[in-house]
Design a protein around this motif. Sequence first.
Motif, mmCIF file in Angstrom:
data_model
loop_
_atom_site.group_PDB
_atom_site.id
_atom_site.type_symbol
_atom_site.label_atom_id
_atom_site.label_comp_id
_atom_site.label_asym_id
_atom_site.label_seq_id
_atom_site.Cartn_x
_atom_site.Cartn_y
_atom_site.Cartn_z
ATOM 1 N N VAL A 311 0.849 -1.183 0.000
ATOM 2 C CA VAL A 311 0.000 0.000 0.000
ATOM 3 C C VAL A 311 0.890 1.240 0.000
ATOM 4 N N THR A 312 0.461 2.295 -0.681
ATOM 5 C CA THR A 312 1.170 3.570 -0.578
ATOM 6 C C THR A 312 0.239 4.617 -0.003
ATOM 7 N N ALA A 313 0.824 5.554 0.739
ATOM 8 C CA ALA A 313 0.040 6.607 1.373
ATOM 9 C C ALA A 313 0.880 7.865 1.471
ATOM 10 N N LEU A 314 0.190 8.990 1.409
ATOM 11 C CA LEU A 314 0.853 10.278 1.572
ATOM 12 C C LEU A 314 1.147 10.490 3.045
ATOM 13 N N ASP A 315 2.359 10.951 3.339
ATOM 14 C CA ASP A 315 2.729 11.166 4.733
ATOM 15 C C ASP A 315 3.765 12.266 4.800
ATOM 16 N N ARG A 316 3.905 12.832 5.987
ATOM 17 C CA ARG A 316 4.980 13.803 6.189
ATOM 18 C C ARG A 316 6.319 13.092 6.064
ATOM 19 N N GLU A 317 7.338 13.863 5.741
ATOM 20 C CA GLU A 317 8.648 13.262 5.528
ATOM 21 C C GLU A 317 9.723 14.211 6.025
ATOM 22 N N ARG A 478 -5.934 24.199 5.571
ATOM 23 C CA ARG A 478 -6.500 22.853 5.452
ATOM 24 C C ARG A 478 -5.826 22.081 4.325
ATOM 25 N N LEU A 479 -5.498 22.759 3.218
ATOM 26 C CA LEU A 479 -4.791 22.092 2.123
ATOM 27 C C LEU A 479 -3.429 21.599 2.582
ATOM 28 N N LEU A 480 -2.682 22.432 3.323
ATOM 29 C CA LEU A 480 -1.359 22.025 3.801
ATOM 30 C C LEU A 480 -1.465 20.837 4.747
ATOM 31 N N GLU A 481 -2.515 20.826 5.576
ATOM 32 C CA GLU A 481 -2.701 19.713 6.502
ATOM 33 C C GLU A 481 -3.171 18.465 5.770
ATOM 34 N N ARG A 482 -4.115 18.634 4.847
ATOM 35 C CA ARG A 482 -4.663 17.482 4.127
ATOM 36 C C ARG A 482 -3.598 16.796 3.286
ATOM 37 N N ASP A 483 -2.759 17.590 2.623
ATOM 38 C CA ASP A 483 -1.706 17.021 1.785
ATOM 39 C C ASP A 483 -0.448 16.690 2.586
ATOM 40 N N ARG A 484 -0.538 16.847 3.892
ATOM 41 C CA ARG A 484 0.508 16.411 4.823
ATOM 42 C C ARG A 484 1.882 17.007 4.511
ATOM 43 N N TRP A 485 1.867 18.293 4.205
ATOM 44 C CA TRP A 485 3.136 18.962 3.976
ATOM 45 C C TRP A 485 3.894 19.065 5.287
ATOM 46 N N GLY A 486 5.139 18.650 5.252
ATOM 47 C CA GLY A 486 5.959 18.689 6.448
ATOM 48 C C GLY A 486 6.435 20.096 6.750
ATOM 49 N N THR A 487 7.050 20.240 7.887
ATOM 50 C CA THR A 487 7.595 21.533 8.294
ATOM 51 C C THR A 487 9.012 21.342 8.803
ATOM 52 N N ARG A 488 9.843 22.301 8.515
ATOM 53 C CA ARG A 488 11.191 22.331 9.078
ATOM 54 C C ARG A 488 11.284 23.580 9.944
ATOM 55 N N PRO A 489 11.206 23.438 11.247
ATOM 56 C CA PRO A 489 11.189 24.622 12.113
ATOM 57 C C PRO A 489 12.415 25.503 11.896
ATOM 58 N N TRP A 490 12.192 26.795 11.998
ATOM 59 C CA TRP A 490 13.288 27.753 11.976
ATOM 60 C C TRP A 490 13.709 28.013 13.413
ATOM 61 N N PRO A 491 14.986 27.936 13.713
ATOM 62 C CA PRO A 491 15.431 28.104 15.102
ATOM 63 C C PRO A 491 14.901 29.391 15.720
ATOM 64 N N GLY A 492 14.254 29.238 16.863
ATOM 65 C CA GLY A 492 13.803 30.389 17.624
ATOM 66 C C GLY A 492 12.470 30.964 17.220
ATOM 67 N N THR A 493 11.844 30.477 16.142
ATOM 68 C CA THR A 493 10.597 31.110 15.708
ATOM 69 C C THR A 493 9.558 30.134 15.200
ATOM 70 N N GLY A 494 9.760 28.837 15.343
ATOM 71 C CA GLY A 494 8.808 27.887 14.778
ATOM 72 C C GLY A 494 8.972 27.817 13.276
ATOM 73 N N ALA A 495 7.987 27.216 12.623
ATOM 74 C CA ALA A 495 8.065 27.065 11.174
ATOM 75 C C ALA A 495 7.316 28.203 10.492
ATOM 76 N N PRO A 496 7.747 28.640 9.321
ATOM 77 C CA PRO A 496 6.970 29.638 8.576
ATOM 78 C C PRO A 496 5.640 29.054 8.112
ATOM 79 N N PHE A 497 4.792 29.897 7.559
ATOM 80 C CA PHE A 497 3.449 29.470 7.162
ATOM 81 C C PHE A 497 3.521 28.288 6.200
ATOM 82 N N VAL A 498 4.367 28.368 5.184
ATOM 83 C CA VAL A 498 4.654 27.221 4.317
ATOM 84 C C VAL A 498 5.955 26.624 4.837
ATOM 85 N N GLY A 499 5.838 25.541 5.586
ATOM 86 C CA GLY A 499 6.988 25.032 6.319
ATOM 87 C C GLY A 499 7.859 24.064 5.572
#
Length: 690
Positions: A311-317, A478-499
């Motif tokens: 099976v294949t599935a979309l997931d964060r990476e 909701r699109l970013l969450e539904r398509d499971r886009w990952g985030t790479r946090p920026w040190p000291g400020t969390g992740a930007p809107f498009v992470g």
Amino acid sequence: MAVFEAVVPALVGLELTGPEPGNGTRLRIPPGTPLLVECAGGRLTGKTTLLKALEERYAERLPQAYADLGRADFGRPGLALPAENEAPRLSNASHTSDLLFHVRYELSRRANRFGGGLSFPRLTQGLLAITSWQAVGLGELEAAGRRLESLLRESQPDAQARRNKVAGWIRQVAPNLGAAAGLGPGVNELVASLADVVATELLGARANRNGLRWWAERRVSAQGEANVQLSELARAFRGGAQDRESAERHLLAALLADIDDHYTWARLKNRLPRPLLLLDNAHTPLGRPVLETLTRVWHEESVRTRPGVVVTALDREPAVPDPESTAPSTRNAAGPFWRADRPQTADGWTVRLPLAQLTLDEVKRMFGTDHPAPDTAQLIHRLSAGRAGIAHGLVQAGRRAVRLGTDTGPRALLDLPADDEPDTPVHERLLRLLVPDDTARTRLAYFSPALDYEAAHGLGSAYPPGDDGALRVQETIRLLERDRWGTRPWPGTGAPFVGDPALRALLGHQLAARLDATPGAEPWHDIHETLRDRYAPRTAGGQPDDRFLHHALAVLDTGTVVRALHQRLARQDAATWLAALNLVCAAPHPPRNLAPATARPEDCPACGSTRAPVHQAIDLLVRGLWQQSHPLAPPDQRLIDSVQLQLLTLAQHSGPADQTVFFRAYDTWPQLLRRWIQAPHLPIRGESPR
């Protein structure tokens, strides 16, 4: 790849291990029950490509079925099933039952090397039962007819002959239609007629009797012979959500029982490989219920021989390739892929393998005999975050440019014509694949400079131009969450809107390219002015926020940035100051036609002059680090040397504690910049870069 070399051979019984006298090799069948293998990854990581490659590899070696669970036609155009918007209105159809019609046909086909396909008496009888129509409208009857036609696809390839055959069946059971209206008592007679007329012709009398015996023992209801049990199955299928799910589990159990029955002692002794089910996009709203039902049946049923299931599935990476990672993946998966014990829950039957990210060497090999400009392969590896689909698109565009003799330098990479669409820049082609919806893609581009949700919401009141969607920011989240886009946090400020760094880089490039055609790039300036104002000092003489300076640099107001950082140097410790520099120099780069802000060198509150060594060092450090942190910038030794020199200057003009921090940055940052690490991910206190 381990999926090809170890996983699937173990699941289907093609794993050859060691010599055996007189036979050359012996087949090792692992003890226990095979697991369901789920390969997960982000957009364009090669999930569908993996299944298609498996489908091709085993096309003539064993019975197999491929289905895209995210599509109503399972990725097989022309499949004789209702349209997606029609199926929910039909009481004799569901995505799971349609999948079983499809799987039954696929596994019934002949696999050339290993003889005939499988027979499915139990599943066929169950599908006939739920297909039994009600005389309440033309739609039910037409839908049932299409499904009956699908049962004949293997034995009767001619479409008109199938329609004629089904029409004859319907005429034979027509006397029972009126009695069956509303699934009243007459449904028993209808199901019996279908079994006698249709199943006997499809299966033969003996197989039909064997299948009915299984249903009689199945006990869908408390009592009754086979036709009563099948009638109860039809009623449950047309009941509420829980009843329908229960009926679907019975149908999937029938599939497993038919497969198990096919693999007799003699066939297992002769090493007949087991079937292979390839199920794509299991994460979708259509796919999730199917997979949940399948795993539950896998857990509940006790059968000896089961198919292999991938099976294949979309997931964060992971956001960036990590060559030192030892996490399990489809490249180094070692199993086990069978269980001898029984897990306590259905979820315990699934083993999840993250799809491996491409290595730099694999990206280089994709160029074949073509030789792009230096650093191009490394840039593609970093920009794609190891995603096979993105890397492939960029490599093919680069190869085409090499063959045509056009510019293949790193800065030109994203504007090269796409190999399969020469009139389209490759960045646009990739973004259409990553975010297919035009409106969603435009919104993401305009919101991509935002560093947080509140900033994106502030932009949403005016952007994108002409978009009057009242909830466009919420829909984008909701699109970013539904398509499971990952985030790479920026040190000291969390992740930007498009992470996700790859998506953010492509969107930022598209936005700059779109606004580059506007005189003076005014929309770019307006966007970042809107964002900068959110972080402006609230009191006279207040210090500007790091994010204020980030957006100031994006509109080339370098003077404001340098003056503010110089003023802070005397008030902040070196670690806090370098963290601010990291965030500021991660600012997006503007369109080429944006005019720099008017310089005001005389009013630096820290020194009053741009000639002071520290002021000049900060100016050169900001400019050099920002340029070196462009998403399309390979390591530039001249810029890196300048960054190192300015850090040394700051160390020389600092007190003992700050001098230690600046000197550590002087010592380590150049090495990291040469290893393609960029702001905002340069470490401050000696920690590893994120």
